[in-house]
Write a protein that holds these residues in place. Structure first.
Motif, PDB file in Angstrom:
ATOM      1  N   GLY A   1      -7.922  -4.668   0.302  1.00  0.00           N
ATOM      2  CA  GLY A   1      -8.088  -3.536   1.208  1.00  0.00           C
ATOM      3  C   GLY A   1      -7.888  -2.178   0.578  1.00  0.00           C
ATOM      4  O   GLY A   1      -8.004  -1.169   1.256  1.00  0.00           O
ATOM      5  N   ASP A   2      -7.575  -2.121  -0.702  1.00  0.00           N
ATOM      6  CA  ASP A   2      -7.423  -0.837  -1.367  1.00  0.00           C
ATOM      7  C   ASP A   2      -8.779  -0.342  -1.848  1.00  0.00           C
ATOM      8  O   ASP A   2      -9.640  -1.120  -2.239  1.00  0.00           O
ATOM      9  CB  ASP A   2      -6.501  -0.953  -2.584  1.00  0.00           C
ATOM     10  N   HIS A   3      -8.933   0.957  -1.830  1.00  0.00           N
ATOM     11  CA  HIS A   3     -10.179   1.559  -2.289  1.00  0.00           C
ATOM     12  C   HIS A   3      -9.861   2.800  -3.099  1.00  0.00           C
ATOM     13  O   HIS A   3      -8.783   3.384  -2.987  1.00  0.00           O
ATOM     14  CB  HIS A   3     -11.070   1.935  -1.106  1.00  0.00           C
ATOM     15  N   GLY A   4     -10.791   3.186  -3.941  1.00  0.00           N
ATOM     16  CA  GLY A   4     -10.673   4.431  -4.679  1.00  0.00           C
ATOM     17  C   GLY A   4      -9.572   4.425  -5.712  1.00  0.00           C
ATOM     18  O   GLY A   4      -9.340   3.455  -6.423  1.00  0.00           O
ATOM     19  N   ARG A   5      -8.899   5.568  -5.790  1.00  0.00           N
ATOM     20  CA  ARG A   5      -7.898   5.794  -6.811  1.00  0.00           C
ATOM     21  C   ARG A   5      -6.704   4.836  -6.708  1.00  0.00           C
ATOM     22  O   ARG A   5      -6.157   4.413  -7.720  1.00  0.00           O
ATOM     23  CB  ARG A   5      -7.414   7.240  -6.711  1.00  0.00           C
ATOM     24  N   HIS A   6      -6.314   4.492  -5.503  1.00  0.00           N
ATOM     25  CA  HIS A   6      -5.180   3.582  -5.327  1.00  0.00           C
ATOM     26  C   HIS A   6      -5.514   2.199  -5.883  1.00  0.00           C
ATOM     27  O   HIS A   6      -4.674   1.557  -6.517  1.00  0.00           O
ATOM     28  CB  HIS A   6      -4.788   3.491  -3.857  1.00  0.00           C
ATOM     29  N   ALA A   7      -6.729   1.727  -5.672  1.00  0.00           N
ATOM     30  CA  ALA A   7      -7.145   0.426  -6.224  1.00  0.00           C
ATOM     31  C   ALA A   7      -7.162   0.473  -7.750  1.00  0.00           C
ATOM     32  O   ALA A   7      -6.732  -0.481  -8.412  1.00  0.00           O
ATOM     33  CB  ALA A   7      -8.517   0.042  -5.694  1.00  0.00           C
TER      34      ALA A   7
ATOM     35  N   LEU B   1      -8.935  -5.363 -10.378  1.00  0.00           N
ATOM     36  CA  LEU B   1      -9.611  -4.372  -9.537  1.00  0.00           C
ATOM     37  C   LEU B   1     -10.290  -5.048  -8.349  1.00  0.00           C
ATOM     38  O   LEU B   1     -10.217  -4.554  -7.215  1.00  0.00           O
ATOM     39  CB  LEU B   1     -10.619  -3.582 -10.361  1.00  0.00           C
TER      40      LEU B   1
ATOM     41  N   LYS C   1       0.813  -1.212   0.000  1.00  0.00           N
ATOM     42  CA  LYS C   1       0.000   0.000   0.000  1.00  0.00           C
ATOM     43  C   LYS C   1       0.848   1.264   0.000  1.00  0.00           C
ATOM     44  O   LYS C   1       0.425   2.287  -0.519  1.00  0.00           O
ATOM     45  CB  LYS C   1      -0.938   0.006   1.202  1.00  0.00           C
TER      46      LYS C   1
ATOM     47  N   HIS D   1      -9.365  -4.526  -4.433  1.00  0.00           N
ATOM     48  CA  HIS D   1     -10.407  -4.138  -3.470  1.00  0.00           C
ATOM     49  C   HIS D   1     -10.469  -5.129  -2.307  1.00  0.00           C
ATOM     50  O   HIS D   1     -10.582  -4.730  -1.152  1.00  0.00           O
ATOM     51  CB  HIS D   1     -11.755  -4.049  -4.181  1.00  0.00           C
TER      52      HIS D   1
END
Length: 103
Positions: A82-88, A75, A28, A79
């Motif tokens: 644990g990544d969300h939004g722009r980083h995912a 994607l 991350k 997700h």
């Protein structure tokens, strides 16, 4: 993850969980360099344009569908990790088109 048979199961599971958490945190915080992914996306786009211009709609659909499925899978994986939004989205983009970095 090293396996030691003399280690109790509870201790081993706790150590494995800590190692997974450390790797997740490293992923991350790692820099998401997208230069290679941009190259890969440009190559795929050029291939799709060529397929479309030569009147090969079936091949265009198959190749486009494979790339879309690959991106969607990456994607979902990002997700779930644990990544969300722009980083995912950036991680999925890099996973899908990052092979361009090897060119």
């Amino acid at each position: 993850m090293n396996f030691d048979e003399s280690e109790p199961q509870a201790v081993r599971e706790e150590r494995f969980a800590a190692e997974r958490a450390a790797r997740r945190a490293a992923r991350k915080t790692a820099s998401l360099d997208s230069w290679g992914a941009h190259v890969g996306a440009a190559i795929v786009t050029a291939a799709l344009v060529l397929l479309g211009s030569f009147g090969k709609p079936v091949a265009l659909g198959i190749v486009g569908g494979i790339v879309l499925l690959w991106f969607a899978t990456a994607l979902v994986w990002a997700h779930v990790d644990g990544d969300h939004g722009r980083h995912a989205l950036r991680r999925a983009y890099n996973v899908t088109f990052g092979w361009g970095n090897g060119l």
